[in-house]
Every structure is written in C-alpha cells, then in structure tokens.
Design an enzyme around this catalytic site. Structure first.
Site, PDB file in Angstrom:
ATOM      1  N   ASP A 144      10.218  27.906  74.273  1.00  0.00           N
ATOM      2  CA  ASP A 144       9.980  29.207  73.638  1.00  0.00           C
ATOM      3  C   ASP A 144       9.219  30.011  74.696  1.00  0.00           C
ATOM      4  OD1 ASP A 144      10.197  30.585  70.808  1.00  0.00           O
ATOM      5  OD2 ASP A 144       8.178  31.076  71.503  1.00  0.00           O
ATOM      6  N   LYS A 202       7.412  24.203  64.765  1.00  0.00           N
ATOM      7  CA  LYS A 202       7.056  24.971  65.970  1.00  0.00           C
ATOM      8  C   LYS A 202       5.751  24.413  66.500  1.00  0.00           C
ATOM      9  CE  LYS A 202       8.772  28.538  68.199  1.00  0.00           C
ATOM     10  NZ  LYS A 202      10.153  29.058  68.182  1.00  0.00           N
TER      11      LYS A 202
HETATM   12  P1  NDP Z   1      10.064  33.858  77.960  1.00  0.00           P
HETATM   13  O1  NDP Z   1       8.717  33.308  78.162  1.00  0.00           O
HETATM   14  O2  NDP Z   1      11.180  33.361  78.798  1.00  0.00           O
HETATM   15  O3  NDP Z   1      10.057  35.447  78.070  1.00  0.00           O
HETATM   16  C1  NDP Z   1       9.231  36.212  77.271  1.00  0.00           C
HETATM   17  C2  NDP Z   1       9.343  37.658  77.696  1.00  0.00           C
HETATM   18  O4  NDP Z   1       8.625  38.477  76.778  1.00  0.00           O
HETATM   19  C3  NDP Z   1       8.733  37.918  79.067  1.00  0.00           C
HETATM   20  O5  NDP Z   1       9.384  38.978  79.667  1.00  0.00           O
HETATM   21  C4  NDP Z   1       7.299  38.267  78.704  1.00  0.00           C
HETATM   22  O6  NDP Z   1       6.652  39.049  79.680  1.00  0.00           O
HETATM   23  C5  NDP Z   1       7.480  39.050  77.425  1.00  0.00           C
HETATM   24  N1  NDP Z   1       6.326  38.900  76.540  1.00  0.00           N
HETATM   25  C6  NDP Z   1       5.782  37.745  76.100  1.00  0.00           C
HETATM   26  N2  NDP Z   1       4.717  37.978  75.330  1.00  0.00           N
HETATM   27  C7  NDP Z   1       4.590  39.314  75.289  1.00  0.00           C
HETATM   28  C8  NDP Z   1       3.668  40.177  74.667  1.00  0.00           C
HETATM   29  N3  NDP Z   1       2.670  39.696  73.908  1.00  0.00           N
HETATM   30  N4  NDP Z   1       3.856  41.520  74.827  1.00  0.00           N
HETATM   31  C9  NDP Z   1       4.864  42.000  75.594  1.00  0.00           C
HETATM   32  N5  NDP Z   1       5.756  41.223  76.219  1.00  0.00           N
HETATM   33  C10 NDP Z   1       5.621  39.911  76.069  1.00  0.00           C
HETATM   34  O7  NDP Z   1      10.395  33.606  76.403  1.00  0.00           O
HETATM   35  P2  NDP Z   1      11.803  33.665  75.663  1.00  0.00           P
HETATM   36  O8  NDP Z   1      12.706  34.638  76.314  1.00  0.00           O
HETATM   37  O9  NDP Z   1      12.256  32.257  75.475  1.00  0.00           O
HETATM   38  O10 NDP Z   1      11.377  34.197  74.210  1.00  0.00           O
HETATM   39  C11 NDP Z   1      11.390  35.573  73.867  1.00  0.00           C
HETATM   40  C12 NDP Z   1      11.455  35.704  72.359  1.00  0.00           C
HETATM   41  O11 NDP Z   1      12.646  35.070  71.869  1.00  0.00           O
HETATM   42  C13 NDP Z   1      10.303  35.040  71.585  1.00  0.00           C
HETATM   43  O12 NDP Z   1      10.057  35.800  70.422  1.00  0.00           O
HETATM   44  C14 NDP Z   1      10.890  33.688  71.181  1.00  0.00           C
HETATM   45  O13 NDP Z   1      10.256  33.154  70.062  1.00  0.00           O
HETATM   46  C15 NDP Z   1      12.321  34.102  70.864  1.00  0.00           C
HETATM   47  N6  NDP Z   1      13.337  33.055  70.889  1.00  0.00           N
HETATM   48  C16 NDP Z   1      13.504  32.241  71.973  1.00  0.00           C
HETATM   49  C17 NDP Z   1      14.504  31.296  71.973  1.00  0.00           C
HETATM   50  C18 NDP Z   1      14.773  30.440  73.153  1.00  0.00           C
HETATM   51  O14 NDP Z   1      15.749  29.677  73.100  1.00  0.00           O
HETATM   52  N7  NDP Z   1      14.020  30.508  74.235  1.00  0.00           N
HETATM   53  C19 NDP Z   1      15.377  31.102  70.803  1.00  0.00           C
HETATM   54  C20 NDP Z   1      15.174  32.073  69.753  1.00  0.00           C
HETATM   55  C21 NDP Z   1      14.173  32.983  69.810  1.00  0.00           C
HETATM   56  P3  NDP Z   1       5.999  38.385  80.997  1.00  0.00           P
HETATM   57  O15 NDP Z   1       7.138  38.217  81.941  1.00  0.00           O
HETATM   58  O16 NDP Z   1       5.000  39.378  81.416  1.00  0.00           O
HETATM   59  O17 NDP Z   1       5.410  37.083  80.569  1.00  0.00           O
HETATM   60  O1  2IT Z   2      12.812  30.292  68.157  1.00  0.00           O
HETATM   61  C1  2IT Z   2      13.699  29.468  68.443  1.00  0.00           C
HETATM   62  O2  2IT Z   2      14.709  29.320  67.747  1.00  0.00           O
HETATM   63  C2  2IT Z   2      13.531  28.690  69.673  1.00  0.00           C
HETATM   64  N1  2IT Z   2      12.564  28.906  70.402  1.00  0.00           N
HETATM   65  C3  2IT Z   2      14.508  27.618  70.031  1.00  0.00           C
HETATM   66  C4  2IT Z   2      14.164  26.334  69.304  1.00  0.00           C
HETATM   67  C5  2IT Z   2      15.005  25.151  69.681  1.00  0.00           C
HETATM   68  O3  2IT Z   2      14.666  24.078  69.140  1.00  0.00           O
HETATM   69  O4  2IT Z   2      15.943  25.235  70.452  1.00  0.00           O
END
Ligand code: NDP
Ligand code: 2IT
Length: 440
Positions: free
Chosen positions: A158, A118
């Site tokens: 992420d 990461k």
């Molecule tokens: P994004 O940046 O697209 O969205 C994040 C969302 O969470 C936004 O709505 C954001 O609000 C909110 N957010 C972020 N930080 C905080 C905080 N500290 N408190 C409250 N709300 C918060 O990220 P993702 O959707 O990609 O990721 C979301 C989660 O999923 C994370 O935990 C990530 O690690 C996990 N994840 C992501 C994957 C991926 O493929 N993208 C795969 C697997 C897991 P705002 O709009 O205000 O910024």
């Molecule tokens: O938390 C996760 O699994 C991710 N943000 C996606 C990682 C990836 O390599 O697609």
C-alpha cells in the site's frame, strides 16, 4: 453510528467509512430483521481483532528507533484476511480501521474468496537507506509473523510499501515460519509474484472507467484526465490512459502537483515514472527537464486544470467539496477513484447530486487486490500464468464488479449510483456468510 462514535472516539476516518456503507445498506437491513437480532451490523463495525506492537530497529548511525506497528484483521467471513500494509508517518488506528473495513467489502466485490485486513506503521520510508528499510521490515515481521499465513492472513503493499518492502517482509516471514507459501502478495517475479500485479490497480481502474463510459457511449480517446499521486497506482493509471489515447493533464505528490495543459507526452511520462519509481525524486524537478509542465507547490490538481475525468490516486480525503464543485463547473463527467476514500463526504454528495459517473475506490481500485487473489491462486497451484492470462482475468473481474454495481445501484433508466451498488453488493455476500456461520 452514535454508538460507534461514543465507543471509539477520535477515529474520524473510521467513522467516515462506516457511515458511508451503513447509509447505503439501511433499506436492506430494514427488510431483514434477523440481522438486528444477531447483531450483524455491530459485529461488522468492530474488527475481529487488532494487533498493536512496538517495532524497534537500528538506523545507519547506530541509534535505536521505535515505531508503532499494527494489523487490523477486520473480517474472515468469506476467506482469509487479506489487505495491504502502509508505511507512512500519518498511520494510526483510525486510518487502518477504515482501510480494513473498506477492504472487506472491496474483497467481497472481487468475486474471489478473501476477507478484509490492513496493517502498517507510522514509520516513514522517506530518506531511509535500503538497509534501514530492510531492518525495519524485518523487525515489523518479527512481531507479526505468527498472525500471518497463506490461509490465515495475507498482507501486500500500500502507500510506502512496494516490491522491495514486500520482498524484505516475505523473506523474514519465510525464515521464521520455515515454509515457502504465498503468505504475502506483490512478491518479486522470481519467488512467487504474479505478472501484472504491479500494474493491476491502475490498469484495473482504467478498465472500470471504460465500463462506466460505455454505459453512456463515451469514447476515452482525447479525453482530458486529471490524475493525482505519482506512486504505484497513479503511475500505472497514467500509463494505461496514454495507451488508450487519453490526455493525462496532471499528477501530484505529497509536496505539490504538476499540470500539463496539453497532456503528458510519452517521453514526459517515462521521465516521471522513472523519477518517482526508481530515483526517489520529487515532481518539483519535472519543469527543469520539461519547461512546458507547470509545478504548483503545496497544491492539488483539481482546481488548477480543466478535465473531463478525474482519477484521484494518492490518499484519503484529497478531494474536498470545493474541489468537486470546481471539477463539475469545468465539465468533469466522470470520477474513478484509484485511492481509498480520496473524496470527502461533501465531495461525494456533489458528484451524486450532479449524476455524473462516480466510482468509489472499493469498486474502481479493486483490481489490485483481485490480482493479489490471482497471485494466491497461482501460489496454491505452484504455477504461474502469463501476463496476458492475468490481464484477461483482471479485465473480466472489473467488468463483473461494474455489472454488480449497476445491478444494485441503478436508480432509474439514466443513472447508476455506484456507491450504493458497490456497498450493497459487497455487503450482501459478507452478511450471508456471517449469517450462515453463527455468532462468532
Ligand atoms: P505509493 O506509496 O506508491 O504512492 C502514493 C502516492 O501518493 C505518492 O505519490 C505520494 O507522494 C502520494 N501521497 C501519499 N500520501 C500523501 C498525502 N498524505 N498527501 C498527498 N499525497 C500523498 O502508494 P500507492 O500508489 O500504492 O497507493 C495510493 C493509493 O491507492 C492509497 O490510497 C492506497 O490505499 C490505494 N490503493 C493501493 C493499491 C495498491 O495495490 N498499491 C490497491 C488499491 C488501492 P510522495 O511521492 O510524496 O510520497
Ligand atoms: O487497498 C488495497 O486494496 C491494497 N492496498 C491492495 C491489497 C492487496 O492485498 O493486494
């Protein structure tokens, strides 16, 4: 754990993630004394290596700004380092070490050959112009590119990193490395990206949920689902839920949450998707357009709305013990985590004690990185598969992960502990590979 806390103090998220895995695998380790002899657990608890560096870039006013950049390469026991990049003001080593540690076991569960890593920066993309983001991404990769490569370490998105940021980072990587390989995933479709990668984490979580519900003969139709977040994962979770006939009763962002007591209509969802994906908007703007939707400033949804199912999809530790108690009191019978470690240990304990269907992130959100693995496979073949092919593979991977959780997590005829199942299944493959490869 005592040793880890002493050697690496001030890393609470990292301790939390490690403790959860270690408590699940204790029995297995006791059965295999050779693990202790070869220091396997100690080696797994310390990342292979960590890069930390300064990223200096020029903002639109001509001022030089400096942020910290990191890449934690946790384990390449079963494949090249693989895992996302996070840009958020809260990023620090504790958070990235926890995420890289989780990623190793998650990637092992996907059935594909990917190690765990990461990276990220305390740079906040909020309020930055497109050109500022581009300059930052280029400065970040200028420092990191030598450590990356299609068979070495493959980053992706992420929090705060989506297709735009991956495009800028991959572009700069390509310029420095002078090769066009799949060294990043989540790329745009015109330069090696995979169809369905944007949707994969949210859709995959819904597929995992369907597998869990099937074990109890529950139909998802008309079920009330509380979702948090409104980014990549939350949006595609909500989209699939609507398609499946469920009611999405909440979403959130870092300023607050919206509650739709009767469930979002497709029109309302489309508005939110567009607002959060393309307009850099805030959920506080939603009630102006749709007065039947309530906005709660500074709040999370869990104690504000009754739901059958919760899918926390924003960030770590966003659902605590009191939230869990409120969810259970309201009749919530399933929690499937889209975010990484969104539930605090106290909340997890409550879900397990209540024997509800509870899927930890490393199982339920593994569809994102699994589809990254499929992107890597397509890049190696120099071919691209149709959306239907990728979606079918994603579904089958989520079903396999579910089956593994059931195999290792079954407690009795009526209960599966998915935390235990995911941790043991993920761990065994990594441990076997480490044992076979000698002390490294
Ligand atoms: P994004 O940046 O697209 O969205 C994040 C969302 O969470 C936004 O709505 C954001 O609000 C909110 N957010 C972020 N930080 C905080 C905080 N500290 N408190 C409250 N709300 C918060 O990220 P993702 O959707 O990609 O990721 C979301 C989660 O999923 C994370 O935990 C990530 O690690 C996990 N994840 C992501 C994957 C991926 O493929 N993208 C795969 C697997 C897991 P705002 O709009 O205000 O910024
Ligand atoms: O938390 C996760 O699994 C991710 N943000 C996606 C990682 C990836 O390599 O697609």
């Amino acid at each position: 754990m005592a040793d880890l806390r002493l050697r690496f103090p001030n890393e609470p998220e990292y301790h939390q993630a490690v403790e959860e895995v270690l408590s699940s695998i204790e029995e297995i380790c006791n059965e295999r004394p050779e693990y202790e002899r070869l220091g396997l657990i100690e080696r797994l608890c310390i990342p292979d290596r960590i890069f930390a560096f300064r990223v200096s870039w020029v903002d639109d006013k001509g001022r030089v700004r400096s942020n910290m950049g990191y890449r934690v390469q946790h384990s390449n026991a079963i494949g090249p380092y693989k895992g996302g990049i996070r840009f958020h003001s809260s990023v620090n080593l504790s958070i990235l070490k926890f995420l890289a540690f989780e990623q190793t076991f998650k990637n092992s569960l996907t059935t594909l050959a990917m190690g765990g890593a990461k990276g990220g920066s305390d740079f906040s993309p909020k309020g930055k112009s497109n050109m500022e983001i581009m300059r930052f991404c280029q400065a970040f990769v200028a420092e990191l590119w030598r450590q990356l490569g299609a068979d070495t370490d493959v980053p992706a998105g992420d929090i705060g990193v989506g297709a735009r940021e991956v495009g800028y980072m991959y572009g700069y990587y390509k310029k420095m490395a002078r090769e066009f390989t799949g060294a990043f995933t989540g790329k745009g479709m015109s330069f090696g990206g995979s169809l369905m990668r944007p949707e994969a984490t949210g859709y995959g979580n819904c597929y995992f949920l369907l597998n869990m519900l099937a074990t109890r003969g529950i139909d998802i139709k008309d079920k009330r689902v509380a979702v948090s977040g409104s980014g990549n994962v939350a949006n595609y979770t909500a989209k699939k839920l609507l398609e499946l006939g469920a009611k999405v009763v909440s979403m959130s962002d870092s300023n607050g949450c919206i509650i739709a007591p009767d469930g979002l209509t497709p029109e309302q969802f489309e508005f939110i998707f567009d607002l959060k994906t393309y307009q850099a908007g805030r959920l506080s703007e939603v009630p102006e357009q749709f007065p039947d939707i309530q906005y709660h400033s500074g709040k999370r949804p869990w104690q504000l709305v009754q739901c059958d199912i919760a899918m926390p999809s924003a960030t770590q530790n966003e659902l605590d013990e009191d939230d869990a108690a409120a969810l259970l009191a309201g009749g919530c019978f399933a929690v499937s985590e889209g975010a990484n470690m969104p539930s605090t240990p106290g909340a997890v304990h409550k879900f397990i004690e209540a024997r509800i269907l509870y899927a930890p992130g490393k199982a339920a959100n593994a569809g994102g990185v699994a589809t990254s693995g499929l992107e890597m496979a397509q890049n190696s073949q120099k071919l691209s598969w149709t959306a239907e092919e990728v979606d079918a593979k994603l579904k089958s991977i989520m079903t396999d992960i579910h089956a593994k959780c059931v195999e290792y997590g079954r407690v009795d005829s009526s209960y599966v502990n998915y935390v235990r199942g995911a941790n043991i299944a993920g761990f065994i493959k990594v441990a076997d590979a480490m044992m076979a490869q000698g002390v490294l």
